[in-house]
Scaffold this active site. Structure first.
Site, PDB file in Angstrom:
ATOM      1  N   ASN A   1       0.733  -1.035  -0.034  1.00  0.00           N
ATOM      2  CA  ASN A   1       0.045   0.049   0.001  1.00  0.00           C
ATOM      3  C   ASN A   1       0.792   1.170   0.081  1.00  0.00           C
ATOM      4  O   ASN A   1       1.770   1.212   0.984  1.00  0.00           O
ATOM      5  CB  ASN A   1      -0.910   0.028   0.967  1.00  0.00           C
ATOM      6  CG  ASN A   1      -1.855   1.332   1.342  1.00  0.00           C
ATOM      7  OD1 ASN A   1      -1.178   2.222   1.031  1.00  0.00           O
ATOM      8  ND2 ASN A   1      -3.128   0.678   1.483  1.00  0.00           N
TER       9      ASN A   1
ATOM     10  N   HIS B   1      -5.799   3.767  -1.603  1.00  0.00           N
ATOM     11  CA  HIS B   1      -7.157   3.827  -1.280  1.00  0.00           C
ATOM     12  C   HIS B   1      -7.223   5.522  -1.683  1.00  0.00           C
ATOM     13  O   HIS B   1      -6.691   6.330  -1.306  1.00  0.00           O
ATOM     14  CB  HIS B   1      -7.126   4.036   0.247  1.00  0.00           C
ATOM     15  CG  HIS B   1      -8.373   4.121   0.979  1.00  0.00           C
ATOM     16  ND1 HIS B   1      -8.501   4.101   2.472  1.00  0.00           N
ATOM     17  CD2 HIS B   1      -9.704   4.402   0.384  1.00  0.00           C
ATOM     18  CE1 HIS B   1      -9.881   4.400   2.562  1.00  0.00           C
ATOM     19  NE2 HIS B   1     -10.548   4.431   1.715  1.00  0.00           N
TER      20      HIS B   1
HETATM   21  N1  PXP Z   1      -5.826  -3.011   4.188  1.00  0.00           N
HETATM   22  C1  PXP Z   1      -6.707  -2.126   4.302  1.00  0.00           C
HETATM   23  C2  PXP Z   1      -8.244  -2.493   3.872  1.00  0.00           C
HETATM   24  C3  PXP Z   1      -6.670  -0.673   4.796  1.00  0.00           C
HETATM   25  O1  PXP Z   1      -7.615   0.166   4.674  1.00  0.00           O
HETATM   26  C4  PXP Z   1      -5.307  -0.443   4.989  1.00  0.00           C
HETATM   27  C5  PXP Z   1      -4.780   0.907   5.382  1.00  0.00           C
HETATM   28  O2  PXP Z   1      -5.261   1.612   4.262  1.00  0.00           O
HETATM   29  C6  PXP Z   1      -4.239  -1.366   4.767  1.00  0.00           C
HETATM   30  C7  PXP Z   1      -4.434  -2.615   4.639  1.00  0.00           C
HETATM   31  C8  PXP Z   1      -2.962  -1.233   5.162  1.00  0.00           C
HETATM   32  O3  PXP Z   1      -2.520  -0.901   6.573  1.00  0.00           O
HETATM   33  P1  PXP Z   1      -1.280  -0.557   7.028  1.00  0.00           P
HETATM   34  O4  PXP Z   1      -0.951   0.903   6.404  1.00  0.00           O
HETATM   35  O5  PXP Z   1      -1.618  -0.316   8.506  1.00  0.00           O
HETATM   36  O6  PXP Z   1      -0.136  -1.657   6.693  1.00  0.00           O
END
Ligand code: PXP
Length: 246
Positions: free
Chosen positions: A7, A43
């Site tokens: 991400n 996102h």
């Molecule tokens: N999965 C989802 C559905 C999320 O909303 C997020 C955060 O945007 C993540 C994974 C990744 O989370 P992190 O940034 O805590 O690794």
């Protein structure tokens, strides 16, 4: 084999802090791919606090691995998704004031609405994953929507420790088993770090983990020495060759 979706939202967070062009999440995604990422996750929030519409469009052009768009059940974002066609959409809850996604999507509490979004997206060839708490009632509701996958929310596990963390892990294992029994693909994510990822990756049938903050945080620090050295080299050279600049 288990897949890693990287991400890159927080690369965009850093860019938006100055409303400039760097660092570009598109570059970060390319580097993540070079590093072995199996997917790129972004996102597109309704408030556009980090990822911008342009990022999604360019990433659709440049990403060779799976492009996963996290999105709220919003008509505006769904229209963008249908036009740009990421490989996967992960439906998440979204409240504008939150720092990050808190809690899974309440699929059971809004079954008709979520089912409608799942159908719209999947009819267009975008496979849909639902981000839910590791709760059997939510898994049951997810099955009813027709989504092909769920992403179990690992935030509670990640934010706890000791005995409570073991209980959260047990809950994730139980929900994972149910997800697979019911014929859905199993994903997980949120709050995973270099220290807590392994027990989640070891859950039988786990297909995809989506990880952002911890990877971006480490990337910033492991790159710091080189970044400072390059800046200092430029300064020192210029200071000792002033004739080039006057
Ligand atoms: N999965 C989802 C559905 C999320 O909303 C997020 C955060 O945007 C993540 C994974 C990744 O989370 P992190 O940034 O805590 O690794």
């Amino acid at each position: 084999m288990i897949h890693l979706g990287v991400n890159v939202d927080h690369i965009a967070t850093l860019r938006q802090a100055r409303r400039t062009y760097e660092p570009d999440p598109v570059w970060a995604a390319a580097l993540a791919e070079l590093g072995g990422a199996d997917g790129i996750t972004i996102h597109l929030r309704e408030d556009r606090r980090h990822i911008q519409d342009r990022d999604l469009r360019v990433l659709r052009e440049t990403t060779a691995v799976k492009l996963n768009l996290e999105m709220a059940c919003s008509e505006e974002i769904a229209a963008i998704a249908l036009a740009v066609k990421p490989d996967q959409a992960t439906l998440v809850p979204e409240r504008r004031e939150e720092i990050t996604t808190e809690g899974g999507l309440d699929v059971a509490g809004q079954l008709a609405r979520v089912t409608d979004f799942v159908k719209k997206l999947q009819d267009a060839g975008i496979s849909v994953s639902l981000f839910i708490d590791p709760d059997l009632a939510q898994v049951d509701a997810a099955v009813k929507t027709g989504a092909v996958a769920v992403e179990l929310h690992t935030g509670q596990y990640a934010n706890s420790s000791g005995k409570v963390q073991q209980q959260e892990l047990q809950q994730l294992r139980k929900a994972s088993h149910e997800v697979l029994q019911r014929g859905l693909k199993l994903h997980a994510g949120h709050g995973l770090t270099y220290r807590n990822v392994q027990p989640v990756a070891a859950i039988p049938g786990m297909e995809e983990l989506n990880i952002g903050h911890s990877i971006v945080a480490r990337a910033v620090l492991v790159g710091m020495v080189q970044a400072v050295r390059e800046m200092k080299d430029l300064m020192v050279w210029a200071a000792s060759h002033p004739e080039h600049f006057h």
